[in-house]
Structure formats: structure tokens, C-alpha cells
Scaffold this motif. Sequence first.
Motif, short mmCIF file in Angstrom:
data_model
loop_
_atom_site.label_atom_id
_atom_site.label_comp_id
_atom_site.label_asym_id
_atom_site.label_seq_id
_atom_site.Cartn_x
_atom_site.Cartn_y
_atom_site.Cartn_z
N ILE A 49 0.84 -1.20 0.00
CA ILE A 49 0.00 0.00 0.00
C ILE A 49 0.87 1.26 0.00
O ILE A 49 0.61 2.22 -0.73
CB ILE A 49 -0.94 0.01 1.22
CG1 ILE A 49 -1.91 -1.17 1.18
CG2 ILE A 49 -1.70 1.33 1.31
CD1 ILE A 49 -2.79 -1.22 -0.03
N LYS A 50 1.93 1.26 0.81
CA LYS A 50 2.83 2.41 0.87
C LYS A 50 3.52 2.64 -0.47
O LYS A 50 3.71 3.79 -0.90
CB LYS A 50 3.86 2.21 1.98
CG LYS A 50 3.26 2.23 3.39
CD LYS A 50 4.34 1.99 4.44
CE LYS A 50 3.74 1.99 5.85
NZ LYS A 50 4.76 1.71 6.89
N GLU A 53 0.94 4.16 -2.78
CA GLU A 53 0.68 5.55 -2.40
C GLU A 53 1.80 6.46 -2.87
O GLU A 53 1.56 7.61 -3.27
CB GLU A 53 0.51 5.65 -0.88
CG GLU A 53 -0.79 5.06 -0.36
CD GLU A 53 -0.87 5.05 1.15
OE1 GLU A 53 -1.99 4.94 1.68
OE2 GLU A 53 0.20 5.14 1.81
N ASN A 56 1.61 8.16 -6.19
CA ASN A 56 0.77 9.37 -6.27
C ASN A 56 -0.17 9.35 -7.48
O ASN A 56 -0.37 10.37 -8.15
CB ASN A 56 1.65 10.61 -6.31
CG ASN A 56 0.89 11.87 -5.92
OD1 ASN A 56 -0.07 11.82 -5.16
ND2 ASN A 56 1.31 13.00 -6.47
N ARG A 349 -8.58 0.75 -0.86
CA ARG A 349 -7.87 2.02 -0.74
C ARG A 349 -7.66 2.76 -2.05
O ARG A 349 -7.32 3.95 -2.04
CB ARG A 349 -6.51 1.78 -0.06
CG ARG A 349 -6.66 1.34 1.39
CD ARG A 349 -5.38 0.69 1.90
NE ARG A 349 -5.49 0.39 3.33
CZ ARG A 349 -6.12 -0.68 3.82
NH1 ARG A 349 -6.69 -1.54 2.98
NH2 ARG A 349 -6.19 -0.89 5.12
N PHE A 350 -7.82 2.06 -3.18
CA PHE A 350 -7.51 2.69 -4.47
C PHE A 350 -8.59 2.41 -5.51
O PHE A 350 -9.27 1.39 -5.47
CB PHE A 350 -6.18 2.17 -5.02
CG PHE A 350 -4.99 2.44 -4.16
CD1 PHE A 350 -4.30 3.65 -4.25
CD2 PHE A 350 -4.54 1.49 -3.25
CE1 PHE A 350 -3.20 3.90 -3.44
CE2 PHE A 350 -3.44 1.72 -2.44
CZ PHE A 350 -2.77 2.94 -2.53
N PRO A 382 -5.78 7.04 -4.96
CA PRO A 382 -6.36 6.89 -3.61
C PRO A 382 -7.84 7.27 -3.60
O PRO A 382 -8.25 8.26 -4.21
CB PRO A 382 -5.53 7.86 -2.75
CG PRO A 382 -4.22 7.96 -3.48
CD PRO A 382 -4.57 7.89 -4.94
#
Length: 385
Positions: A49-50, A53, A56, A349-350, A382
Motif C-alpha cells: 500500500i505504501k 501511495e 501518487n 484504498r484505491f 487513492p
Amino acid sequence: MNDGATGIVFSSGQSWKDHRRFILHTLRDFGVGKYKMEEKIVEEAATLIKLLEAANGQPIDTRAPLSSTVANVIGSVLMGKRYAPDDPVFVDIMRWTREIIEFTPKKIFLASFPYMRHVVPPLKDTYNELLGILHNFKAFFGKPIQEHFENWQPDRNADFIDTYIAAVKEQQPATFNMNELQLTLDDLFEAGFETTTTTLRWAFLLMAAHPDIQSKVHDELDKVIPVGSFVKLSNKEQLPYTEATITEVHRFASVVPMGVNHAAEEDTTIQGYDIPKGTWLQANIYFVHHNTDWWDQPEQFNPDRFLTKDNQVLASDNVMPFGLGKQRCLGEALARAELFIIFTAVMQRFTVRLPERGQAADLTPTMGVIADTQPHQLCFVPRNN
């Protein structure tokens, strides 16, 4: 090259029976299918996930981050190792694996007529290249095995290698030896990360190609799972559409189109064809997954085919992503857990999109031992839950 060792994929007889029993028992001991392993998958999913993220919302190739995520789960079980996506060693592993499993005209001809490498120089070059990759894998797995062997202690069973070495030292079963360990480790690691990684690549590409289906997955997750938390395996019954979507990914993508080798245990005849004892056979899984006798419009991606009228998941014996029979995938429980937890973690999350609005996704599979997606990039935007 392998001193008579066969590993698990291409073995048979007593060695295969001993190794299969040992692997299943050891994987259970290390928590596969249990909460302990679920925690490890969640940990690696959080790292993924990081990484997403950090992109971007810009287009990225999912191969490296997904490969390292999945490989770090099986790697922790087998040899206590984990790798970053840009780790040079792991980059080499991905490259070697792709070169082994991808089909080219030379590889296909060489597989059918291996003796021709002695006659046709280009085939000899291809053979030597493949042999070099196998040597690279042998050296890669040889290092952790040697480290474990030199530091081994009777009361320490930290991972699969430790447990196997203990069995070798006790000479039980008699078919176990260090050469077999090396090939078995190779089989488990490669199969453990490449097929699951490819299935996830297909899953996210198909979500981008079908935003309406992706929206339904989002809606279901939002209703069941609190924002910021991770789905648990115990949530499966509450997420029937998500589970049906993963099943449809298995059917549509047919990541392992021909399954693994089986051997005829006795002379037999099938539909007029004589099959001598010992003949290697493969199941045409792609044909089963796309046969119009069993599926309405099999060329279409449609999770609803696996849901009943009362919104329950409809199981089907005609979906067999992990093979069938005695040679069914040993890591099925782990792979199913990884697919469910990682897929839902990302989808919660996305929003997954193709790089250009209105762009059509290329859903043509590659040719090889594994049917991968065509090279592509995706945007992971996101969500505002």
C-alpha cells in the motif's frame, strides 16, 4: 546438474509422496491457513500500500511491487528472507523466472526435440542460456541452504530449510537429501510467487478494464470493512461479490493454462488413445475454463456467473486454478489467502485506472508456462472513503 534430484514438481513415486506429505505438514506448522500467516500477509500488504501511495496516482508497472509482496510471504516461510522490489538480487530472480517460463519458437522446438540442440547451433545457444539460468537459481538457493546448514541447531526450526535439514540429519524419510532440498526450495519459491503475482496483475488490470465491476467491489468492501483496516479471511462470507470476482479472475485469466505434469500409473486407453504407463500428461485447464459447454460467453469477464440469486457464492468444479488430482498445488491455501487479502487491501484504498481515459486494456495473454498479462501500467488513485 542436479545429481539425480527431482524436486517436487517433476518427481514421482516414493520421493514425491514423502516430499508432498512433509511440505503439507510443515506449511501447516508455520501457520499457512491460520491467523499467524494471515498477519504476515497483512504486513506485506501494508508495505505494498505504501509503495502504491508513493506513486501518487501516476502510471506504474505492477510487476516488481506485487512480486516482492508475494515473494516475501513465501520467502519468510521457506528461508526467512524478504526483498525490496529494487533489490538487485530480487530483480535477477524476476528476470530469470520470466526467461524460464516465457515461450519462444526456439524454446518450443527445443522442448519438443531436445536432441536437436546437438544439430542446430541456435538451439544449442538457447539450451545453454536456459542451463545458465538454472545454475543461477541453484547458486541463489544454495547460499541460504549453506548458511542454515552451518548454523543449524537441533532445537531451532525457524523456517522450512531448518525443518528439512533436521529430517536429513535424522535420515527420515530416506528419500530426503540436500540436493532434493535445493530443488524443492526452487519449486516452492518460484511457484509460490510467480503464479500468485500474475493472478494479482490480471485482477487489477481487469478492474481497470471493467470500472463497473470495480465499483461493485468497492461498494461491498465499504459496507463490510471499516476504513483503514484490513480484510480478514473470516470476512469471506460477508464479501460474496468480491469472492466471485476473484474466482472469475481465475477462470478468465487461466494463469497456469496447462497445469503441471501427471504420469499414467498404468497402461490405459482414453477415447481410443492408448496411454502407456509412465506417459507424462497435462490437463488443458484453459480449455476447461473457456469451454462454451460449461460457460455462457466465456470470453467475457463476468463475476455474476459465480453468484446465486440470493447472492451466495456458487462453487464450480470447472474452475481449477490450482490444478487437479494428486498433483494439485501444495500452496493452494497460502495462495488463496494472499489473493484475498492483498486484492481487498488494494481495492479498499484505491481506484485502479488505465493511464489514459477511454483507453482499451489489452487482455491478450502471453504464451508460456504461465499466461501473463501483456506489458502494461496502471494508475492507483487513492479513494476518498
